[in-house]
Design a protein around this motif. Sequence first.
Motif, PDB file in Angstrom:
ATOM      1  N   LYS A   2      -1.587   0.558  19.740  1.00 29.90           N
ATOM      2  CA  LYS A   2      -1.562   0.073  18.352  1.00 29.90           C
ATOM      3  C   LYS A   2      -0.110  -0.100  17.905  1.00 29.90           C
ATOM      4  N   LYS A   3       0.131  -1.141  17.145  1.00 30.23           N
ATOM      5  CA  LYS A   3       1.505  -1.403  16.694  1.00 30.23           C
ATOM      6  C   LYS A   3       1.662  -1.183  15.196  1.00 30.23           C
ATOM      7  N   MET A   4       2.754  -0.550  14.830  1.00 28.50           N
ATOM      8  CA  MET A   4       3.040  -0.319  13.414  1.00 28.50           C
ATOM      9  C   MET A   4       4.430  -0.844  13.059  1.00 28.50           C
ATOM     10  N   LEU A   5       4.492  -1.536  11.934  1.00 28.19           N
ATOM     11  CA  LEU A   5       5.796  -1.889  11.360  1.00 28.19           C
ATOM     12  C   LEU A   5       6.071  -0.910  10.233  1.00 28.19           C
ATOM     13  N   PHE A   6       7.169  -0.172  10.349  1.00 25.26           N
ATOM     14  CA  PHE A   6       7.532   0.794   9.313  1.00 25.26           C
ATOM     15  C   PHE A   6       8.787   0.303   8.597  1.00 25.26           C
ATOM     16  N   ILE A   7       8.608  -0.048   7.331  1.00 21.50           N
ATOM     17  CA  ILE A   7       9.720  -0.561   6.517  1.00 21.50           C
ATOM     18  C   ILE A   7      10.117   0.530   5.533  1.00 21.50           C
ATOM     19  N   PHE A   8      11.373   0.921   5.514  1.00 22.13           N
ATOM     20  CA  PHE A   8      11.742   1.880   4.481  1.00 22.13           C
ATOM     21  C   PHE A   8      13.056   1.552   3.795  1.00 22.13           C
ATOM     22  N   ASN A   9      13.104   1.902   2.527  1.00 21.50           N
ATOM     23  CA  ASN A   9      14.308   1.727   1.727  1.00 21.50           C
ATOM     24  C   ASN A   9      15.084   3.046   1.772  1.00 21.50           C
TER      25      ASN A   9
END
Length: 300
Positions: A2-9
């Motif tokens: 499974k693939k996850m895109l983790f975007i964080f500020n």
Amino acid sequence: MKKMLFIFNPRSGKAQIKNKLMEILDIFAKSGYELIVHVTQGPRDATQAAATLGKSVDLVVCSGGDGTLNETINGLMELEKIPILGYIPAGSTNDFATSLKISRNMITAAQTVVSGVPYPIDIGCFCRERHFVYIAAFGAFTEVAYLTSQDFKNVLGHQAYFMEGMKSLTSIKSYVLRVECDSVVLEGDFIFGMITNTISVGGFKGLVAQDVALNDGEFEVLLIRTPKTPLDFTNIINYMFLKEEPNEYVHKLRTSCIKIFPEEPIDWVLDGEFGGSRREVEIFNLKKQIKILRNPQKKQ
Ligand SMILES: [Mg+2]
């Protein structure tokens, strides 16, 4: 895998992710996700990351304040097939996290991402070009949100909104407008308007009804006319905060679509960020457009 895109500020909420990042990434990896991590570099970056990198993943997770969540959703809305969304709140207000009952503890929220269930939420479409998750507003109390600097928000949190709000009361601006909402037409001078899908605004609960559904296809609308005397003004405040009898200055509506035509362009705020100066505004509700992960809710 499974693939996850983790975007964080990295700057949200006093950079509070700094000490939690390893643990968060470990929680994701242990659940079997292959990770793409994107650290936002400035305004609109989360939108671009979600729109470009979001295509090839099963799950997009964002961490930041309401602004980061808004940007991420705007990116997701550009995709043909929208992946499920996870959210780790890290800002100073996190209004929408409160509505969703997502924990403000980042580790707990990360666990919710891997063990939660998808919950469909409505998305607001603003002038057919931008989207918002929980609020579009103009006028008196709203300028505060985006005129208050990030550092000030970080230090003072909700108090910053409150203090700035008090300041803006003394220089309240009036807008001449026409509102069309289903069969209702309102005209005249207004100081404030908000179209919401939330139970908490600016950190304050109670400004909108608590029974508001996040996926009923409808917004709660609150419009306030310009008070003519100090007593009118007191009545409005009493009505909003103390829930006294309705009065002729306050309109509460529920709708899936609203149009606002001001005489002069009005500055809008979308999810606490500047949404542009607009002459004509059309807002409609995109029902159950995005699925967001949260803990299974106990039956009432
Ligand atoms: Mg609703």
